[in-house]
Motif scaffolding. Structure first.
Motif, PDB file in Angstrom:
ATOM      1  N   ALA A  15      -8.381  -1.174  -5.437  1.00 52.20           N
ATOM      2  CA  ALA A  15      -7.473  -1.306  -6.505  1.00 52.20           C
ATOM      3  C   ALA A  15      -8.383  -1.445  -7.984  1.00 52.20           C
ATOM      4  O   ALA A  15      -7.897  -0.723  -9.174  1.00 52.20           O
ATOM      5  CB  ALA A  15      -6.888  -2.619  -6.646  1.00 52.20           C
ATOM      6  N   ALA A  16      -9.496  -1.797  -7.844  1.00 56.21           N
ATOM      7  CA  ALA A  16     -10.477  -1.982  -9.168  1.00 56.21           C
ATOM      8  C   ALA A  16     -10.648  -0.473  -9.550  1.00 56.21           C
ATOM      9  O   ALA A  16     -11.116  -0.027 -10.824  1.00 56.21           O
ATOM     10  CB  ALA A  16     -11.637  -2.810  -8.941  1.00 56.21           C
ATOM     11  N   TYR A  17     -11.075   0.457  -8.572  1.00 56.54           N
ATOM     12  CA  TYR A  17     -11.587   1.887  -8.817  1.00 56.54           C
ATOM     13  C   TYR A  17     -10.057   2.618  -9.243  1.00 56.54           C
ATOM     14  O   TYR A  17     -10.428   3.116 -10.296  1.00 56.54           O
ATOM     15  CB  TYR A  17     -11.871   2.505  -7.446  1.00 56.54           C
ATOM     16  CG  TYR A  17     -12.112   3.735  -7.580  1.00 56.54           C
ATOM     17  CD1 TYR A  17     -13.126   4.405  -8.309  1.00 56.54           C
ATOM     18  CD2 TYR A  17     -11.183   4.890  -7.135  1.00 56.54           C
ATOM     19  CE1 TYR A  17     -13.467   5.960  -8.555  1.00 56.54           C
ATOM     20  CE2 TYR A  17     -11.332   6.252  -7.347  1.00 56.54           C
ATOM     21  CZ  TYR A  17     -12.408   6.699  -8.031  1.00 56.54           C
ATOM     22  OH  TYR A  17     -12.566   8.070  -8.161  1.00 56.54           O
ATOM     23  N   SER A  53       0.813  -1.297   0.119  1.00 56.19           N
ATOM     24  CA  SER A  53       0.161   0.005  -0.060  1.00 56.19           C
ATOM     25  C   SER A  53       1.025   1.262  -0.110  1.00 56.19           C
ATOM     26  O   SER A  53       0.631   2.192  -0.646  1.00 56.19           O
ATOM     27  CB  SER A  53      -1.163  -0.060   1.277  1.00 56.19           C
ATOM     28  OG  SER A  53      -1.850  -1.307   1.083  1.00 56.19           O
ATOM     29  N   TRP A 109      -4.514   5.250  -0.598  1.00 59.83           N
ATOM     30  CA  TRP A 109      -3.611   4.054  -0.259  1.00 59.83           C
ATOM     31  C   TRP A 109      -2.669   4.499   0.886  1.00 59.83           C
ATOM     32  O   TRP A 109      -2.399   3.467   1.636  1.00 59.83           O
ATOM     33  CB  TRP A 109      -2.540   3.857  -1.323  1.00 59.83           C
ATOM     34  CG  TRP A 109      -3.134   3.238  -2.731  1.00 59.83           C
ATOM     35  CD1 TRP A 109      -3.752   3.902  -3.944  1.00 59.83           C
ATOM     36  CD2 TRP A 109      -3.700   1.784  -2.983  1.00 59.83           C
ATOM     37  NE1 TRP A 109      -4.516   3.369  -4.713  1.00 59.83           N
ATOM     38  CE2 TRP A 109      -4.486   1.983  -4.388  1.00 59.83           C
ATOM     39  CE3 TRP A 109      -3.632   0.860  -2.323  1.00 59.83           C
ATOM     40  CZ2 TRP A 109      -4.854   0.657  -4.702  1.00 59.83           C
ATOM     41  CZ3 TRP A 109      -3.702  -0.326  -2.786  1.00 59.83           C
ATOM     42  CH2 TRP A 109      -4.632  -0.825  -3.834  1.00 59.83           C
ATOM     43  N   THR A 118     -11.756  -5.197   0.773  1.00 60.32           N
ATOM     44  CA  THR A 118     -11.496  -3.623   0.716  1.00 60.32           C
ATOM     45  C   THR A 118     -10.332  -3.450  -0.338  1.00 60.32           C
ATOM     46  O   THR A 118     -10.773  -2.810  -1.216  1.00 60.32           O
ATOM     47  CB  THR A 118     -10.953  -3.260   2.040  1.00 60.32           C
ATOM     48  OG1 THR A 118     -11.829  -3.266   2.931  1.00 60.32           O
ATOM     49  CG2 THR A 118     -10.751  -1.604   1.574  1.00 60.32           C
ATOM     50  N   ILE A 119      -9.172  -4.286  -0.376  1.00 65.35           N
ATOM     51  CA  ILE A 119      -8.106  -3.931  -1.251  1.00 65.35           C
ATOM     52  C   ILE A 119      -8.543  -4.068  -2.669  1.00 65.35           C
ATOM     53  O   ILE A 119      -8.133  -3.129  -3.636  1.00 65.35           O
ATOM     54  CB  ILE A 119      -6.862  -4.595  -0.848  1.00 65.35           C
ATOM     55  CG1 ILE A 119      -6.361  -4.060   0.591  1.00 65.35           C
ATOM     56  CG2 ILE A 119      -5.729  -4.523  -1.947  1.00 65.35           C
ATOM     57  CD1 ILE A 119      -5.260  -4.789   1.147  1.00 65.35           C
ATOM     58  N   PRO A 120      -9.036  -5.169  -2.980  1.00 63.64           N
ATOM     59  CA  PRO A 120      -9.519  -5.315  -4.533  1.00 63.64           C
ATOM     60  C   PRO A 120     -10.448  -4.125  -4.857  1.00 63.64           C
ATOM     61  O   PRO A 120     -10.312  -3.881  -6.339  1.00 63.64           O
ATOM     62  CB  PRO A 120     -10.052  -6.641  -4.615  1.00 63.64           C
ATOM     63  CG  PRO A 120      -9.623  -7.301  -3.320  1.00 63.64           C
ATOM     64  CD  PRO A 120      -9.246  -6.322  -2.321  1.00 63.64           C
ATOM     65  N   VAL A 121     -11.344  -3.716  -4.013  1.00 62.34           N
ATOM     66  CA  VAL A 121     -12.304  -2.689  -4.595  1.00 62.34           C
ATOM     67  C   VAL A 121     -11.455  -1.427  -4.696  1.00 62.34           C
ATOM     68  O   VAL A 121     -11.650  -0.561  -5.657  1.00 62.34           O
ATOM     69  CB  VAL A 121     -13.298  -2.308  -3.298  1.00 62.34           C
ATOM     70  CG1 VAL A 121     -14.088  -0.904  -3.771  1.00 62.34           C
ATOM     71  CG2 VAL A 121     -14.202  -3.632  -3.288  1.00 62.34           C
ATOM     72  N   GLY A 144      -9.007  -8.513   2.409  1.00 58.55           N
ATOM     73  CA  GLY A 144      -9.192  -9.329   1.180  1.00 58.55           C
ATOM     74  C   GLY A 144     -10.421  -8.511   0.385  1.00 58.55           C
ATOM     75  O   GLY A 144     -10.656  -8.782  -0.760  1.00 58.55           O
TER      76      GLY A 144
END
Length: 338
Positions: free
Chosen positions: A319-321, A26, A69, A314-317, A312
């Motif tokens: 990153a996707a945004y 991060s 981040w 939160t981080i993909p959301v 698990g």
């Protein structure tokens, strides 16, 4: 406490290592993403008004999300390593406050320069540049203090000051590389000049870190020069040096204004990534070097397992945004409209 002794002791749970990896990742993403927009902010202070508008437009869709981040990294520190956050944040209280002040000034200036009284626009532009400079210097100081384990000697404080200037120079180089990639014409040519001016500062900073880090810390010295670590670590500075040389060569080439306009920025990101892995290798397994290990500072495994589920999700959301916003606003910059 000896780093190799700690590693050989076999601390058991991998959960603290996973959370340290997530926190480090991060921070790396934050340094790259917010680093370039802090660099653009600092460069905007001395640019003509027409260029300033386009410079701000180049980071407009991204800068606010980039700071997410940093929030994520600090949140992971607070919840996963509660025994270390008190030590770290207490030692860094003053620079953290200054960094937050700089980020607040940036946020206010970004809106008021466009929506406030046009007569005050230049003042808000200076606030935006000043807030970017303050945040950058504060982050560099915090990094320098952290690497030296918060020691207060003259050498340690001098090292922190040097890292503060070096990281600021690196942000300026990142920002200039971003503008080379995102702009055209006169502003792109001006950005190439800024990048050339920042390049020797970054190279000097890398040299200072390479020489001073093992000199100031026996732990770092052991990790760098003891076998087999020296073999694993040796390629990192070599590749970083080659990347910096390649970036400087591209800045002298007409290709930097054409199809390879992205390359100087990408090469600086590569150098930052290599530096991150070198720093991680040097400090592991400590959260605070020579004082607190991952396992000493970590919360209970039951808590970490629960929080890992949240991370698990939160981080993909996030990153996707981020990926979506960069995809939508790819290409050359157009002026912002309100």
């Amino acid at each position: 406490m000896n780093a190799l002794t700690v590693m050989n002791a076999g601390e058991g749970s991998l959960l603290p290592v996973i959370f340290m990896g997530l926190m480090g990742l991060s921070l790396l993403i934050y340094v790259v993403l917010d680093g370039y927009d802090l660099g653009v902010g600092m460069l905007s202070g001395g640019a003509p008004e027409a260029d300033r508008d386009r410079m701000v437009a180049s980071i407009g869709p991204f800068w606010d999300a980039n700071e997410t981040w940093l929030v994520l990294a600090v949140g992971l520190l607070l919840i996963a390593f509660p025994k270390a956050q008190g030590v770290v944040l207490t030692a860094l209280y003053a620079p953290v406050v200054l960094m937050l002040l700089g980020l607040i000034l940036r946020g206010a200036a970004f809106d008021f320069r466009a929506k406030g009284d046009p007569a005050h626009k230049r003042r808000w532009d200076l606030v935006f540049a000043g807030g970017s400079l303050l945040a950058s210097l504060s982050q560099g100081w915090m990094l320098g203090r952290y690497v030296t384990g918060f020691h207060d000697g003259v050498a340690a404080l001098g090292f922190a000051a040097a890292i503060s200037l070096a990281l600021t120079g690196c942000y300026v180089l990142l920002g200039a590389g971003w503008l080379v990639m995102k702009t055209e014409g006169r502003l792109q040519a001006r950005a190439i000049g800024w990048a050339k001016a920042a390049w020797p500062v970054v190279v000097a900073g890398l040299l200072i870190v390479s020489v001073a880090s093992p000199a100031l810390s026996a732990t770092v010295r052991e990790r760098w020069f003891a076998l087999p670590g020296v073999i694993a670590l040796a390629p990192l500075p070599v590749i970083a040096l080659l990347a910096m040389v390649a970036a400087r060569g591209l800045l002298n080439s007409h290709r930097a204004r054409g199809k390879l306009c992205w390359a100087p920025f990408a090469l600086v990101v590569l150098v930052l990534t290599l530096s991150f892995f070198g720093l991680s290798y040097s400090l592991f397994p400590f959260v605070v070097i020579d004082r607190i290990t991952l396992w000493d500072a970590a919360a209970a495994d039951e808590s970490l397992r629960f929080m890992l589920v949240g991370a698990g999700l939160t981080i993909p959301v996030i990153a996707a945004y981020s990926l979506f916003s960069y995809r939508v606003f790819r290409g050359k910059t157009r002026l912002l409209a309100y």
